[in-house]
Structure formats: C-alpha cells, structure tokens
Design a protein around this motif. Sequence first.
Motif, PDB file in Angstrom:
ATOM      1  N   ALA A  39      43.299  35.693  52.285  1.00  0.00           N
ATOM      2  CA  ALA A  39      42.215  34.911  52.894  1.00  0.00           C
ATOM      3  C   ALA A  39      41.011  34.828  51.950  1.00  0.00           C
ATOM      4  O   ALA A  39      40.390  33.762  51.811  1.00  0.00           O
ATOM      5  N   LEU A  40      40.690  35.934  51.309  1.00  0.00           N
ATOM      6  CA  LEU A  40      39.577  35.934  50.360  1.00  0.00           C
ATOM      7  C   LEU A  40      39.880  35.027  49.168  1.00  0.00           C
ATOM      8  O   LEU A  40      39.026  34.238  48.751  1.00  0.00           O
ATOM      9  N   ALA A  41      41.086  35.126  48.630  1.00  0.00           N
ATOM     10  CA  ALA A  41      41.463  34.290  47.483  1.00  0.00           C
ATOM     11  C   ALA A  41      41.390  32.809  47.849  1.00  0.00           C
ATOM     12  O   ALA A  41      40.885  31.993  47.068  1.00  0.00           O
ATOM     13  N   GLU A  42      41.880  32.454  49.022  1.00  0.00           N
ATOM     14  CA  GLU A  42      41.842  31.052  49.446  1.00  0.00           C
ATOM     15  C   GLU A  42      40.404  30.561  49.560  1.00  0.00           C
ATOM     16  O   GLU A  42      40.082  29.442  49.149  1.00  0.00           O
ATOM     17  N   SER A  43      39.526  31.387  50.115  1.00  0.00           N
ATOM     18  CA  SER A  43      38.122  30.998  50.257  1.00  0.00           C
ATOM     19  C   SER A  43      37.450  30.840  48.896  1.00  0.00           C
ATOM     20  O   SER A  43      36.745  29.854  48.654  1.00  0.00           O
ATOM     21  N   PHE A  44      37.664  31.798  48.002  1.00  0.00           N
ATOM     22  CA  PHE A  44      37.082  31.705  46.665  1.00  0.00           C
ATOM     23  C   PHE A  44      37.585  30.454  45.954  1.00  0.00           C
ATOM     24  O   PHE A  44      36.790  29.712  45.357  1.00  0.00           O
ATOM     25  N   ARG A  45      38.880  30.198  46.003  1.00  0.00           N
ATOM     26  CA  ARG A  45      39.434  29.022  45.341  1.00  0.00           C
ATOM     27  C   ARG A  45      38.866  27.735  45.925  1.00  0.00           C
ATOM     28  O   ARG A  45      38.573  26.787  45.185  1.00  0.00           O
ATOM     29  N   SER A  46      38.724  27.679  47.243  1.00  0.00           N
ATOM     30  CA  SER A  46      38.223  26.449  47.874  1.00  0.00           C
ATOM     31  C   SER A  46      36.797  26.136  47.448  1.00  0.00           C
ATOM     32  O   SER A  46      36.372  24.978  47.483  1.00  0.00           O
ATOM     33  N   LEU A  47      36.046  27.152  47.035  1.00  0.00           N
ATOM     34  CA  LEU A  47      34.678  26.966  46.571  1.00  0.00           C
ATOM     35  C   LEU A  47      34.591  26.853  45.052  1.00  0.00           C
ATOM     36  O   LEU A  47      33.492  26.758  44.496  1.00  0.00           O
ATOM     37  N   GLY A  48      35.737  26.889  44.385  1.00  0.00           N
ATOM     38  CA  GLY A  48      35.748  26.809  42.925  1.00  0.00           C
ATOM     39  C   GLY A  48      35.267  28.078  42.252  1.00  0.00           C
ATOM     40  O   GLY A  48      34.849  28.055  41.091  1.00  0.00           O
ATOM     41  N   LEU A  49      35.321  29.203  42.973  1.00  0.00           N
ATOM     42  CA  LEU A  49      34.901  30.487  42.421  1.00  0.00           C
ATOM     43  C   LEU A  49      36.088  31.200  41.782  1.00  0.00           C
ATOM     44  O   LEU A  49      37.222  31.070  42.260  1.00  0.00           O
ATOM     45  N   PRO A  50      35.869  31.969  40.732  1.00  0.00           N
ATOM     46  CA  PRO A  50      36.970  32.629  40.030  1.00  0.00           C
ATOM     47  C   PRO A  50      37.715  33.655  40.887  1.00  0.00           C
ATOM     48  O   PRO A  50      37.106  34.424  41.635  1.00  0.00           O
ATOM     49  N   VAL A  51      39.029  33.639  40.730  1.00  0.00           N
ATOM     50  CA  VAL A  51      39.916  34.639  41.325  1.00  0.00           C
ATOM     51  C   VAL A  51      40.648  35.314  40.177  1.00  0.00           C
ATOM     52  O   VAL A  51      41.235  34.636  39.330  1.00  0.00           O
ATOM     53  N   VAL A  52      40.596  36.635  40.164  1.00  0.00           N
ATOM     54  CA  VAL A  52      41.258  37.425  39.130  1.00  0.00           C
ATOM     55  C   VAL A  52      42.364  38.225  39.804  1.00  0.00           C
ATOM     56  O   VAL A  52      42.112  38.982  40.740  1.00  0.00           O
ATOM     57  N   LEU A  53      43.586  38.048  39.339  1.00  0.00           N
ATOM     58  CA  LEU A  53      44.736  38.785  39.864  1.00  0.00           C
ATOM     59  C   LEU A  53      45.167  39.795  38.814  1.00  0.00           C
ATOM     60  O   LEU A  53      45.522  39.430  37.698  1.00  0.00           O
ATOM     61  N   VAL A  54      45.112  41.067  39.191  1.00  0.00           N
ATOM     62  CA  VAL A  54      45.364  42.162  38.262  1.00  0.00           C
ATOM     63  C   VAL A  54      46.648  42.877  38.657  1.00  0.00           C
ATOM     64  O   VAL A  54      46.861  43.176  39.832  1.00  0.00           O
ATOM     65  N   ASN A  55      47.493  43.127  37.681  1.00  0.00           N
ATOM     66  CA  ASN A  55      48.642  44.001  37.908  1.00  0.00           C
ATOM     67  C   ASN A  55      48.642  45.084  36.832  1.00  0.00           C
ATOM     68  O   ASN A  55      47.920  44.990  35.850  1.00  0.00           O
ATOM     69  N   VAL A  56      49.425  46.102  37.064  1.00  0.00           N
ATOM     70  CA  VAL A  56      49.534  47.190  36.099  1.00  0.00           C
ATOM     71  C   VAL A  56      50.964  47.238  35.589  1.00  0.00           C
ATOM     72  O   VAL A  56      51.918  47.043  36.347  1.00  0.00           O
ATOM     73  N   ALA A  57      51.094  47.453  34.291  1.00  0.00           N
ATOM     74  CA  ALA A  57      52.412  47.570  33.663  1.00  0.00           C
ATOM     75  C   ALA A  57      52.348  48.700  32.662  1.00  0.00           C
ATOM     76  O   ALA A  57      51.831  48.537  31.567  1.00  0.00           O
ATOM     77  N   GLY A  58      52.815  49.853  33.056  1.00  0.00           N
ATOM     78  CA  GLY A  58      52.823  51.000  32.150  1.00  0.00           C
ATOM     79  C   GLY A  58      51.564  51.822  32.267  1.00  0.00           C
ATOM     80  O   GLY A  58      50.684  51.551  33.078  1.00  0.00           O
ATOM     81  N   GLY A  59      51.487  52.840  31.439  1.00  0.00           N
ATOM     82  CA  GLY A  59      50.359  53.749  31.471  1.00  0.00           C
ATOM     83  C   GLY A  59      49.578  53.700  30.184  1.00  0.00           C
ATOM     84  O   GLY A  59      49.943  52.996  29.239  1.00  0.00           O
ATOM     85  N   ALA A  60      48.507  54.441  30.153  1.00  0.00           N
ATOM     86  CA  ALA A  60      47.669  54.489  28.962  1.00  0.00           C
ATOM     87  C   ALA A  60      48.478  55.013  27.783  1.00  0.00           C
ATOM     88  O   ALA A  60      49.367  55.854  27.950  1.00  0.00           O
ATOM     89  N   PRO A  61      48.199  54.513  26.577  1.00  0.00           N
ATOM     90  CA  PRO A  61      48.946  54.973  25.398  1.00  0.00           C
ATOM     91  C   PRO A  61      48.904  56.491  25.269  1.00  0.00           C
ATOM     92  O   PRO A  61      47.865  57.110  25.465  1.00  0.00           O
ATOM     93  N   GLY A  62      50.046  57.053  24.968  1.00  0.00           N
ATOM     94  CA  GLY A  62      50.132  58.488  24.761  1.00  0.00           C
ATOM     95  C   GLY A  62      50.456  59.279  26.006  1.00  0.00           C
ATOM     96  O   GLY A  62      50.781  60.455  25.926  1.00  0.00           O
ATOM     97  N   ARG A  63      50.370  58.662  27.164  1.00  0.00           N
ATOM     98  CA  ARG A  63      50.668  59.378  28.403  1.00  0.00           C
ATOM     99  C   ARG A  63      52.160  59.243  28.698  1.00  0.00           C
ATOM    100  O   ARG A  63      52.661  58.151  28.854  1.00  0.00           O
ATOM    101  N   THR A  64      52.827  60.359  28.783  1.00  0.00           N
ATOM    102  CA  THR A  64      54.263  60.324  29.047  1.00  0.00           C
ATOM    103  C   THR A  64      54.648  61.130  30.277  1.00  0.00           C
ATOM    104  O   THR A  64      55.824  61.273  30.584  1.00  0.00           O
ATOM    105  N   ASP A  65      53.660  61.672  30.994  1.00  0.00           N
ATOM    106  CA  ASP A  65      53.973  62.569  32.098  1.00  0.00           C
ATOM    107  C   ASP A  65      54.059  61.876  33.451  1.00  0.00           C
ATOM    108  O   ASP A  65      54.227  62.523  34.467  1.00  0.00           O
TER     109      ASP A  65
END
Length: 193
Positions: A39-65
Amino acid sequence: MQPTLLDILPALVVIDLQKGIVDGPKAHPVEGIVAHAVALAESFRSLGLPVVLVNVAGGAPGRTDFDYGDDEEEDDDGTAQDWTELLPELDPRPSDLRVTKTNWGAFTNSALHARLQERGVTQVVLAGINTQIGVETTARTAYELGYNVVLVTDAMTSFDATAHDHSVTRIFPRLGQNTTTADLLAVLATRPA
C-alpha cells in the motif's frame, strides 16, 4: 503518531521483503506487513515519489559463520527457491530503485545514498524485515547521513518480538518518527499528485 512533517521529497525504502527472509515464524503476521508495504509503495508511486526495494544476497566479506543462502537453494521438499527474489506482491517497477546488499544496512557498500542525493531526497520512510537488523541498521545510517527518518512500525516485523519491540520503543524514537501505515497514507493522500 501521525507524521507532523513529510518532506517535499521522501523516499520509501522497503527492506528485505524477499522469499528467503519472509519464510519462518515472525512476531507479526507477514501477510499484514507485506500488505502495508505494498500500500505504501503504491501511494509513493502514484505521487511520483521514489520507491527503493532492497534485498540481501550473502553476508559481509570475510564472514563465514552464518549461511545467508544462495540464489538457488532447495526447500525441505527438494524444490528450488530463489532466496533473494523480492516478493511478487511488491510489483517492482522500472522506476523503482533496486539495491542488493551484503550487509545489514541498505547504505553500506551500496550506491543508495548517491542515488537518493541525485534525486534530491531528504527523508527516508522505512518498512521491512527484520526490524532490529536490516531496518534498524538502515535507519541508523540514514540518520547519520542527515536524512529525516520515518519508521512505519506496522509495516515491519522480526523473528524476535522482544527485539522488534526494543527497536520500536527504545531506538527508533531517537532516530526519527514512528508512524503507522494508515496515518502515513492519510498524510500522503493530502499531497498533490
């Protein structure tokens, strides 16, 4: 609490609403969290406001635990899933900014700050999973970078209710303003398109 001030150019930043993270027990029903973010994304888009979609893939370099999963891994029943894929309900658009992170926060080692600055964004509105990890880390960095921060507390959750509540009641009021989806949508509805 209704936001008393919404900047001229806010950006909605949705953290880690992806297949590999929404699975499993959460403190609040995921369906409601996703519905609020949509609902928030639809409202922001309808007003021409930026929507940022973030995902995570992997961990910080050097972290193996800690195993963050691969792009393609198998569910318990042997079927493949795309762990990093955003939920289809978010309905990503070409105009959306996309950030794939390998750290807890969306700003660390990404071009997000530069991309928001290019657009004149002065405020970030945050939603997503997990409250005390990706959302809080992004909020802390946004605050340090000088953004006005709005946290939509009913559009976020965690696997840990105590940690979620701590972020919402103790940390977030020091970083910005807590609000609800309904209150923010009401404010957005008063803005000219």
